[in-house]
Design a protein around this motif. Structure first.
Motif, PDB file in Angstrom:
ATOM      1  N   TYR A  76       0.844  -1.198   0.000  1.00  0.00           N
ATOM      2  CA  TYR A  76       0.000   0.000   0.000  1.00  0.00           C
ATOM      3  C   TYR A  76       0.872   1.238   0.000  1.00  0.00           C
ATOM      4  O   TYR A  76       1.703   1.433   0.896  1.00  0.00           O
ATOM      5  CB  TYR A  76      -0.921   0.046   1.235  1.00  0.00           C
ATOM      6  CG  TYR A  76      -1.661   1.368   1.303  1.00  0.00           C
ATOM      7  CD1 TYR A  76      -2.705   1.630   0.421  1.00  0.00           C
ATOM      8  CD2 TYR A  76      -1.279   2.370   2.185  1.00  0.00           C
ATOM      9  CE1 TYR A  76      -3.354   2.852   0.433  1.00  0.00           C
ATOM     10  CE2 TYR A  76      -1.924   3.587   2.205  1.00  0.00           C
ATOM     11  CZ  TYR A  76      -2.961   3.817   1.326  1.00  0.00           C
ATOM     12  OH  TYR A  76      -3.610   5.043   1.322  1.00  0.00           O
ATOM     13  N   GLY A 108      -6.893   0.202  -0.947  1.00  0.00           N
ATOM     14  CA  GLY A 108      -6.101   0.435   0.255  1.00  0.00           C
ATOM     15  C   GLY A 108      -6.864   1.141   1.351  1.00  0.00           C
ATOM     16  O   GLY A 108      -7.953   0.728   1.757  1.00  0.00           O
ATOM     17  N   GLU A 128     -10.524  -3.822  -2.252  1.00  0.00           N
ATOM     18  CA  GLU A 128      -9.212  -3.984  -1.620  1.00  0.00           C
ATOM     19  C   GLU A 128      -9.074  -5.397  -1.046  1.00  0.00           C
ATOM     20  O   GLU A 128      -9.969  -5.881  -0.357  1.00  0.00           O
ATOM     21  CB  GLU A 128      -9.060  -2.928  -0.509  1.00  0.00           C
ATOM     22  CG  GLU A 128      -7.895  -3.132   0.429  1.00  0.00           C
ATOM     23  CD  GLU A 128      -6.536  -3.207  -0.271  1.00  0.00           C
ATOM     24  OE1 GLU A 128      -6.221  -2.344  -1.099  1.00  0.00           O
ATOM     25  OE2 GLU A 128      -5.776  -4.159   0.027  1.00  0.00           O
ATOM     26  N   LEU A 133      -6.519  -3.085   5.671  1.00  0.00           N
ATOM     27  CA  LEU A 133      -6.560  -1.794   4.981  1.00  0.00           C
ATOM     28  C   LEU A 133      -7.995  -1.352   4.711  1.00  0.00           C
ATOM     29  O   LEU A 133      -8.330  -0.173   4.826  1.00  0.00           O
ATOM     30  CB  LEU A 133      -5.793  -1.862   3.650  1.00  0.00           C
ATOM     31  CG  LEU A 133      -4.280  -2.050   3.715  1.00  0.00           C
ATOM     32  CD1 LEU A 133      -3.677  -1.981   2.321  1.00  0.00           C
ATOM     33  CD2 LEU A 133      -3.624  -1.009   4.609  1.00  0.00           C
TER      34      LEU A 133
END
Ligand SMILES: C[S@@+](CC[C@H](N)C(=O)[O-])C[C@H]1O[C@@H](n2cnc3c(N)ncnc32)[C@H](O)[C@@H]1O
Length: 234
Positions: A76, A108, A128, A133
């Motif tokens: 990320y 992310g 994601e 995240l």
């Protein structure tokens, strides 16, 4: 980085896991120079502090994924607001944003979702693979009062479901290999009836993208020499 752990050559490991274990202050200075770094610190890092969110801090892929998955899934690191606005500035005269949705593939902590919510897309959506995240993204969206208008879903892009209305796909070099092939194939398959656009930041896998999509342009944006490829479906 320990290339032996990745079961790869040093060069391959470096390419697949860019900057993961390097000092971020040094990476910033090298990439943006002193003035550019100060701009990033003010516009992106301090922005987090003042809005009480967490978007700017990178997370290594080896912290997020198991060893096997981390070979194809990149870490990320967030797009800067300036780079994002430059990319959409390029698209704006060519695409009517209000005709469809914006999709960040590999969203992310939701930085790009936050930025895209300022543009007149019908909906802004993120996908994601890391649950950690994605939780942070959901928290950020709630803090900013965007939870009703922006969706952040946890899932693997290899299984992406393309909606009729999905118009602009944004990929900040999120993954490579089989995941990339599967994801692009799914977007391409869904594009027979409707034109779609792809924004591909740091386009190391251009050779794969161009098998599925037509390159519109390659642009380098400042600060940071951010290279972005723009594609459209035929
Ligand atoms: C370079 S970051 C980009 C983050 C965000 N799009 C931005 O530009 O600020 C790439 C993201 O893709 C995610 N990712 C990697 N492999 C993925 C996969 N197979 N499916 C969905 N997301 C993935 C990573 O966890 C990471 O958050």
């Amino acid at each position: 980085m320990n290339p032996d752990e990745q079961g790869n050559s040093a060069q391959q490991a470096q390419r697949k896991l860019p900057d993961n274990h390097r000092n971020m202050a040094w990476v910033l200075l090298q990439k943006y120079g002193l003035v550019g770094s100060l701009r990033v610190l003010w516009r992106d890092v301090a922005w987090d502090y003042f809005h009480r969110v967490d978007t700017a801090k990178p997370v290594s892929n080896t912290e997020l994924f198991n060893k096997a998955d981390a070979v194809e899934r990149n870490r990320y690191v967030a797009t800067t607001f300036e780079a994002f606005d430059s990319a959409l500035g390029y698209l704006a005269p060519r695409v009517n944003f209000s005709d469809g949705n914006f999709v960040d593939v590999g969203s992310g902590k939701g930085k790009v979702l936050i930025a895209a919510s300022q543009y007149p897309f019908r909906r802004v959506k993120g996908l994601e693979a890391s649950a950690v995240l994605n939780q942070i993204a959901l928290r950020n969206l709630t803090t900013l009062g965007l939870e009703a208008t922006v969706t952040a879903t946890c899932g693997d892009a290899a299984n992406i479901i393309v909606d009729e209305d999905d118009l602009v796909f944004y990929l900040f070099n999120p993954f490579t290999g089989a995941v990339l092939e599967e994801c692009l194939q799914r977007i391409a398959n869904a594009s027979r009836e409707r034109k779609r656009y792809l924004v591909y930041v740091n386009p190391t896998e251009h050779a794969v993208y161009q098998r599925y999509f037509k390159l519109m342009d390659t642009r380098i944006f400042q600060p940071g020499n951010v290279e972005i490829n723009f594609y459209e479906t035929p």
